[in-house]
Design an enzyme around this catalytic site. Sequence first.
Site, PDB file in Angstrom:
ATOM      1  N   ARG A 115       0.861  -1.184   0.000  1.00 28.39           N
ATOM      2  CA  ARG A 115       0.000   0.000   0.000  1.00 28.39           C
ATOM      3  C   ARG A 115       0.899   1.236   0.000  1.00 28.39           C
ATOM      4  O   ARG A 115       1.978   1.233   0.612  1.00 28.39           O
ATOM      5  CB  ARG A 115      -0.909   0.041   1.238  1.00 28.39           C
ATOM      6  N   HIS A 127      -1.522  -0.128  -9.861  1.00 29.42           N
ATOM      7  CA  HIS A 127      -2.228  -1.037  -8.936  1.00 29.42           C
ATOM      8  C   HIS A 127      -2.724  -2.289  -9.663  1.00 29.42           C
ATOM      9  O   HIS A 127      -3.905  -2.627  -9.615  1.00 29.42           O
ATOM     10  CB  HIS A 127      -3.400  -0.316  -8.236  1.00 29.42           C
TER      11      HIS A 127
HETATM   12  P1  NAP Z   1      -2.164 -11.152   5.195  1.00 31.38           P
HETATM   13  O1  NAP Z   1      -2.298 -12.585   4.823  1.00 31.38           O
HETATM   14  O2  NAP Z   1      -3.087 -10.583   6.194  1.00 31.38           O
HETATM   15  O3  NAP Z   1      -0.644 -10.951   5.677  1.00 31.38           O
HETATM   16  C1  NAP Z   1      -0.187  -9.760   6.220  1.00 31.38           C
HETATM   17  C2  NAP Z   1       1.231  -9.979   6.740  1.00 31.38           C
HETATM   18  O4  NAP Z   1       1.723  -8.743   7.253  1.00 31.38           O
HETATM   19  C3  NAP Z   1       1.284 -10.996   7.874  1.00 31.38           C
HETATM   20  O5  NAP Z   1       2.479 -11.748   7.822  1.00 31.38           O
HETATM   21  C4  NAP Z   1       1.296 -10.079   9.103  1.00 31.38           C
HETATM   22  O6  NAP Z   1       1.889 -10.634  10.227  1.00 31.38           O
HETATM   23  C5  NAP Z   1       2.160  -8.958   8.588  1.00 31.38           C
HETATM   24  N1  NAP Z   1       1.974  -7.776   9.419  1.00 31.38           N
HETATM   25  C6  NAP Z   1       0.833  -7.077   9.664  1.00 31.38           C
HETATM   26  N2  NAP Z   1       1.069  -6.068  10.526  1.00 31.38           N
HETATM   27  C7  NAP Z   1       2.384  -6.144  10.842  1.00 31.38           C
HETATM   28  C8  NAP Z   1       3.228  -5.405  11.698  1.00 31.38           C
HETATM   29  N3  NAP Z   1       2.754  -4.383  12.410  1.00 31.38           N
HETATM   30  N4  NAP Z   1       4.519  -5.780  11.791  1.00 31.38           N
HETATM   31  C9  NAP Z   1       4.998  -6.832  11.093  1.00 31.38           C
HETATM   32  N5  NAP Z   1       4.243  -7.582  10.255  1.00 31.38           N
HETATM   33  C10 NAP Z   1       2.964  -7.244  10.132  1.00 31.38           C
HETATM   34  O7  NAP Z   1      -2.269 -10.221   3.904  1.00 31.38           O
HETATM   35  P2  NAP Z   1      -2.005 -10.619   2.379  1.00 31.38           P
HETATM   36  O8  NAP Z   1      -3.179 -11.318   1.812  1.00 31.38           O
HETATM   37  O9  NAP Z   1      -0.676 -11.277   2.291  1.00 31.38           O
HETATM   38  O10 NAP Z   1      -1.946  -9.163   1.707  1.00 31.38           O
HETATM   39  C11 NAP Z   1      -0.973  -8.208   2.090  1.00 31.38           C
HETATM   40  C12 NAP Z   1      -1.318  -6.855   1.496  1.00 31.38           C
HETATM   41  O11 NAP Z   1      -1.046  -6.849   0.091  1.00 31.38           O
HETATM   42  C13 NAP Z   1      -2.782  -6.464   1.569  1.00 31.38           C
HETATM   43  O12 NAP Z   1      -3.111  -5.952   2.835  1.00 31.38           O
HETATM   44  C14 NAP Z   1      -2.878  -5.399   0.496  1.00 31.38           C
HETATM   45  O13 NAP Z   1      -2.594  -4.148   1.064  1.00 31.38           O
HETATM   46  C15 NAP Z   1      -1.768  -5.776  -0.489  1.00 31.38           C
HETATM   47  N6  NAP Z   1      -2.302  -6.206  -1.799  1.00 31.38           N
HETATM   48  C16 NAP Z   1      -1.944  -5.507  -2.911  1.00 31.38           C
HETATM   49  C17 NAP Z   1      -2.390  -5.924  -4.152  1.00 31.38           C
HETATM   50  C18 NAP Z   1      -1.966  -5.198  -5.401  1.00 31.38           C
HETATM   51  O14 NAP Z   1      -2.436  -5.506  -6.492  1.00 31.38           O
HETATM   52  N7  NAP Z   1      -1.083  -4.242  -5.320  1.00 31.38           N
HETATM   53  C19 NAP Z   1      -3.207  -7.055  -4.284  1.00 31.38           C
HETATM   54  C20 NAP Z   1      -3.550  -7.742  -3.128  1.00 31.38           C
HETATM   55  C21 NAP Z   1      -3.094  -7.312  -1.885  1.00 31.38           C
HETATM   56  P3  NAP Z   1       1.236 -11.903  10.949  1.00 31.38           P
HETATM   57  O15 NAP Z   1       1.579 -13.081  10.063  1.00 31.38           O
HETATM   58  O16 NAP Z   1       1.926 -11.970  12.230  1.00 31.38           O
HETATM   59  O17 NAP Z   1      -0.238 -11.646  11.026  1.00 31.38           O
END
Ligand code: NAP
Length: 313
Positions: A228, A276
């Site tokens: 993001r 994006h």
């Molecule tokens: P997810 O499964 O919820 O994983 C988030 C990861 O970030 C987890 O490992 C979490 O830790 C870690 N995290 C969260 N807060 C943290 C903190 N304060 N300190 C350290 N680590 C932290 O999410 P996801 O499905 O992988 O997606 C990640 C992000 O990608 C989404 O939120 C979105 O913003 C972005 N995204 C972008 C696109 C694009 O096209 N550009 C598409 C899809 C998603 P834990 O494992 O300990 O919970």
Amino acid sequence: MPVTRPVALFNEEAAEWPHFAPHLRAAFAAAGLDVELRERFDGRPVDYLIHGPNGPEQNFARLPGLKAVLNLWAGVERVVTNPTLTVPLTRMVDPGMTEGMAEYVAAHVLRFHVGTDRHVLGQDGLWRPETPPLARDRPVGVLGLGVLGAATARMLAVLGFPVTGWSRRPATVPGVTCLGGAEGLRAVLSQAQIVVLLVPLTPDTANLLNAERLGWLPRGAAIVNPGRGGLIDDDALLAALDSGQVGHATLDVFRTEPLPPDHPFWAHPRVTVTPHIASVTRPESASRVIAENIRRAEAGEPLLHLVDRGAGY
Ligand code: NAP
């Protein structure tokens, strides 16, 4: 007593309806569900909101009978902060989106790693041989080891990069060194020649890459941000790019989207802007996830991919 059909309202941009509607109907049928799928809100009760952040209904309190909001995007920062949200919220975990993200990041990491631009963009008749290091000698950091971060880190490790990941809670990802906490972040950034951001945007991760932390990176490191826009302090990044502290930034997400045409990122020689598109929700596979969650809700089973509203993701 007459059996009432659950109602699902599609609440994403109108242009998405033809892409999703046939797959949602097929997925409901395959899950054995008799769901009434509506294209727009007409005042009648709604059980499930199939929700996109750009959909017309952003006031959930207007929707009588709402049982759950099923987000079509993985990122939920604009939904968890919606004060009208009082029902369970799920985020999208779509196998198609996961594959797409790993492919996007691998492509941009390899582009920087092998120096693709030097040769592809410089066909000027001058013979300039330059040999990149092997992947095994190019440490990569992946911030966020959730669904997308773990899959991406695994793909990069398979390509040969030494990958160190960072997450909030302890994680185990095959082939990846997993760290956490403030010390872990410093350790990841201090050695990462390429850093990938796949943490969600929450109060804890806003401006994660600020001036101080950009300074921890080895000089000339590359950043790939499909997470993001708010994860990076834009002004600090521009300063680090200008000074050469950061060698290149591939940015897919921004504080304002679409990125305004006069934003300095567009013209900066060390920035690549993508609109994006790192990974989008794939209607066919995502529809199966939505159907499974409606099936679960109707059966009284726990929903998949529930958002922890306290943590913000
Ligand atoms: P997810 O499964 O919820 O994983 C988030 C990861 O970030 C987890 O490992 C979490 O830790 C870690 N995290 C969260 N807060 C943290 C903190 N304060 N300190 C350290 N680590 C932290 O999410 P996801 O499905 O992988 O997606 C990640 C992000 O990608 C989404 O939120 C979105 O913003 C972005 N995204 C972008 C696109 C694009 O096209 N550009 C598409 C899809 C998603 P834990 O494992 O300990 O919970």
